[in-house]
Design a protein around this motif. Structure first.
Motif, PDB file in Angstrom:
ATOM      1  N   ASN A   2     -31.083 -19.770 -18.108  1.00 42.71           N
ATOM      2  CA  ASN A   2     -30.814 -20.308 -16.770  1.00 42.71           C
ATOM      3  C   ASN A   2     -32.096 -20.391 -15.953  1.00 42.71           C
ATOM      4  OD1 ASN A   2     -28.216 -20.228 -17.637  1.00 42.71           O
ATOM      5  ND2 ASN A   2     -27.543 -18.581 -16.287  1.00 42.71           N
ATOM      6  N   GLU A 348     -15.632 -18.209 -13.584  1.00 40.45           N
ATOM      7  CA  GLU A 348     -16.694 -17.413 -14.194  1.00 40.45           C
ATOM      8  C   GLU A 348     -16.165 -16.704 -15.437  1.00 40.45           C
ATOM      9  OE1 GLU A 348     -19.878 -17.263 -13.442  1.00 40.45           O
ATOM     10  OE2 GLU A 348     -19.569 -18.742 -11.835  1.00 40.45           O
ATOM     11  N   TRP A 349     -17.012 -16.631 -16.450  1.00 37.48           N
ATOM     12  CA  TRP A 349     -16.623 -15.940 -17.672  1.00 37.48           C
ATOM     13  C   TRP A 349     -16.912 -14.450 -17.546  1.00 37.48           C
ATOM     14  CZ3 TRP A 349     -17.700 -18.678 -22.948  1.00 37.48           C
ATOM     15  CH2 TRP A 349     -17.075 -19.926 -22.952  1.00 37.48           C
ATOM     16  N   PRO A 350     -16.148 -13.614 -18.272  1.00 34.60           N
ATOM     17  CA  PRO A 350     -16.501 -12.189 -18.342  1.00 34.60           C
ATOM     18  C   PRO A 350     -17.931 -12.007 -18.841  1.00 34.60           C
ATOM     19  CG  PRO A 350     -14.327 -12.558 -19.264  1.00 34.60           C
ATOM     20  CD  PRO A 350     -14.898 -13.915 -18.998  1.00 34.60           C
ATOM     21  N   LYS A 351     -18.532 -10.896 -18.515  1.00 32.68           N
ATOM     22  CA  LYS A 351     -19.961 -10.690 -18.717  1.00 32.68           C
ATOM     23  C   LYS A 351     -20.418 -10.947 -20.141  1.00 32.68           C
ATOM     24  CE  LYS A 351     -23.616  -7.313 -17.873  1.00 32.68           C
ATOM     25  NZ  LYS A 351     -23.932  -5.958 -17.367  1.00 32.68           N
ATOM     26  N   ASN A 352     -19.702 -10.464 -21.146  1.00 31.23           N
ATOM     27  CA  ASN A 352     -20.148 -10.568 -22.536  1.00 31.23           C
ATOM     28  C   ASN A 352     -19.616 -11.805 -23.263  1.00 31.23           C
ATOM     29  OD1 ASN A 352     -21.624  -8.153 -22.444  1.00 31.23           O
ATOM     30  ND2 ASN A 352     -19.762  -6.942 -22.799  1.00 31.23           N
ATOM     31  N   GLN A 409     -18.046 -24.774 -17.570  1.00 30.63           N
ATOM     32  CA  GLN A 409     -19.225 -23.942 -17.821  1.00 30.63           C
ATOM     33  C   GLN A 409     -20.154 -24.718 -18.756  1.00 30.63           C
ATOM     34  OE1 GLN A 409     -20.458 -21.236 -16.721  1.00 30.63           O
ATOM     35  NE2 GLN A 409     -18.828 -20.083 -15.715  1.00 30.63           N
TER      36      GLN A 409
END
Length: 546
Positions: A2, A348-352, A409
């Motif tokens: 990013n 938003e996706w979960p962190k992992n 995403q």
């Protein structure tokens, strides 16, 4: 990733150079030449370096009219430290110009759209299958594509930069000349000129032709050409020019057909997979673009279209001829992905979760390369466990990609596709080159021949000549197709050798009153190189009666 997409200049260049080092450079250490072109080009470069044939090229000691000299000059220059042309030094110019093309795509995409679009374009360019394949080989196609890209990029920079316009446009002329003395000759002028004229016509700005300084540019172009042609004429005379013109006319007379257009179109789409799948999206988003972005899309789009038309008219059907259009495809696709990355995610996706998607994509790329290599060699016989793993990984990855589209995403989507493509290219090319070394390379056969005949001994090849026989033996075999010429060669008083097919040998012995001596039975990597026999006209072992 990013942060990289948001940064400018130096960071992007470092990233692209690192990507090149990882995906291209390792292939320099595992390659042996296969096919016809690579050992032929390496041998031409060797005769430039060792025999001093810088302007009137030769191959196997005979005049070589097929290609202009620039690539062979570079091969010779890179080979000076080692004193001979190797697989490394013959391939290095193509590898370096692959890197140059990737960097040019970045700067062009940055000028057409913005920094992020330029970087996305360059990342896609580096991982396009056919570009990566030929960028790791000792061929002229990637260097030619680099110089075409450089010339058109210089033109566009000159068109959009009034302050440095003169400098850029003069560079465009010089680079076009360098492309012409790499390969394709006069067709190069039609390619670059066709893109420039069609773009200016589209812009209703043909008056800009006065700005390109045709007189000064033409003199620069002529100077580049004459640096080669004048010394060649002084050394050889008209004969060399007749050979060049004859070879060009042979290729220029290829018939025009709608099948050629579809051949090139299908190959450019296939050669740029998986990125080319979204090409229709470029057309869909075009109306939403700013005037400046529309100008960039028009330039790149016309670039692709003009190349397709010119190749369909002038050239034979070889998919690698389309490589000069790949940079334009990359910047078109880069602009599309840049538009997608502007959109805010719906969720938003979960962190992992992104890391899981990236891991799946990388594993899928490695798995895909393994499947392709095995299938290509007819060795793909999967067990139930293997099929289960392939199915599980494929379904999981498809689900992750679909979910990234559904939640918008697109950054995760791009990174996943990039990792998949990059992993596939690295693994597939490495495995392919190792397989080719084992199954297609003639190096082992040629080195065996070289050991058997010894240095300086005359030898011939009857109906079996391959350029690798010259390159790897570091000698000049006599190429014979006539039985009478073969008999004359073997009837001399000097000891000589000949590489001949077993059936041709039997025919020769039944018709010619010669006593010949066997040296060694040999096997080559190709079907037509099986049952080979190296023979001599002087005793060494048991004589073969006529």
């Amino acid at each position: 990733m990013n942060d990289i997409l948001q940064r400018n200049g130096r960071t992007a260049v470092i990233v692209l150079v690192t990507l090149w080092l990882v995906t291209y450079f390792p292939n320099l250490w595992v390659r042996e030449f296969v096919g016809t072109d690579e050992p032929l080009y390496a041998q031409v470069g060797r005769e430039v370096l060792l025999d001093g044939h810088w302007f009137a090229l030769t191959q196997n000691g005979e005049p070589y009219y097929n290609k202009p000299p620039l690539y062979f000059w570079l091969v010779a220059i890179f080979s000076i430290p080692q004193g001979d042309v190797t697989e490394f030094t013959a391939t290095l110019p193509s590898m370096l110009m692959a890197l140059g093309t990737v960097l040019l795509v970045y700067f062009l995409g940055k000028r057409l759209f913005n920094h992020r679009a330029g970087l996305l374009s360059a990342l896609m360019m580096a991982t396009m299958h056919q570009f990566h394949q030929y960028g790791c080989q000792a061929r002229l196609d990637v260097p030619f594509g680099f110089l075409i890209t450089a010339s058109l990029t210089a033109f566009y920079f000159g068109y959009t930069d009034a302050v440095r316009r003169k400098r850029y446009l003069l560079f465009a002329w010089i680079l076009m000349g360098l492309a012409a003395i790499t390969t394709k000759g006069p067709v190069t002028f039609i390619m670059v000129g066709g893109v420039v004229l069609s773009f200016l016509w589209w812009r209703n700005d043909l008056k800009f032709l006065k700005e390109i300084r045709p007189l000064t540019g033409g003199l620069l172009l002529a100077t580049v050409l004459l640096v080669w042609l004048v010394p060649a004429y002084l050394l050889v005379g008209r004969e060399y020019f007749d050979g060049l013109i004859g070879h060009f006319m042979y290729h220029a007379k290829t018939p025009l057909g709608i099948d050629k257009f579809f051949f090139y179109f299908s190959n450019i789409m296939a050669g740029t997979l998986p990125w080319s799948i979204v090409l229709p999206g470029v057309v869909y988003l075009y109306p939403r673009k700013t005037d400046e972005e529309k100008r960039g899309i028009a330039f790149a789009g016309l670039w692709v279209i003009v190349m397709l038309l010119i190749f369909s008219i002038f050239l034979q059907k070889f998919s690698r001829y389309m490589l000069p259009a790949y940079p334009a495809m990359a910047v078109l696709l880069g602009g599309f992905w840049d538009e997608l990355l502007e959109k805010s995610p719906l969720k938003e996706w979960p962190k992992n979760m992104p890391l899981l998607a990236y891991g799946l994509a990388t594993f899928a790329g490695l798995m895909g390369s393994w499947i392709f290599v095995k299938a290509h060699t007819h060795q793909f016989h999967p067990s139930l466990l293997t099929i289960s793993v392939i199915a599980a990984v494929s379904i999981s990855l498809i689900a992750a990609l679909w979910y990234s589209i559904k939640t918008k995403q697109f950054r995760i989507l791009f990174i996943s596709i990039f990792l998949l493509t990059c992993a596939f290219e690295v693994a597939y090319s490495w495995a392919s080159f190792l397989r080719d070394n084992k199954e297609r390379s003639e190096k082992t056969l040629c080195l065996k021949i070289s050991t058997l005949i010894g240095p300086g001994t005359p030898w011939a090849v009857y109906n079996l000549y391959r350029p690798a026989q010259t390159y790897y033996t570091k000698s000049h075999p006599k190429i014979i197709f006539s039985q009478d010429e073969l008999i004359s060669f073997l009837s001399g008083t000097e000891k000589a050798y000949c590489l001949i097919n077993g059936k041709d040998y039997e025919t020769l012995m039944s018709k010619a009153n010669l006593t010949l001596y066997p040296v060694k039975k040999l096997e080559g990597p190709k079907k037509k190189m099986k049952n080979l026999l190296l023979i001599s006209n002087k005793p060494g072992e048991t004589p073969l009666s006529p």
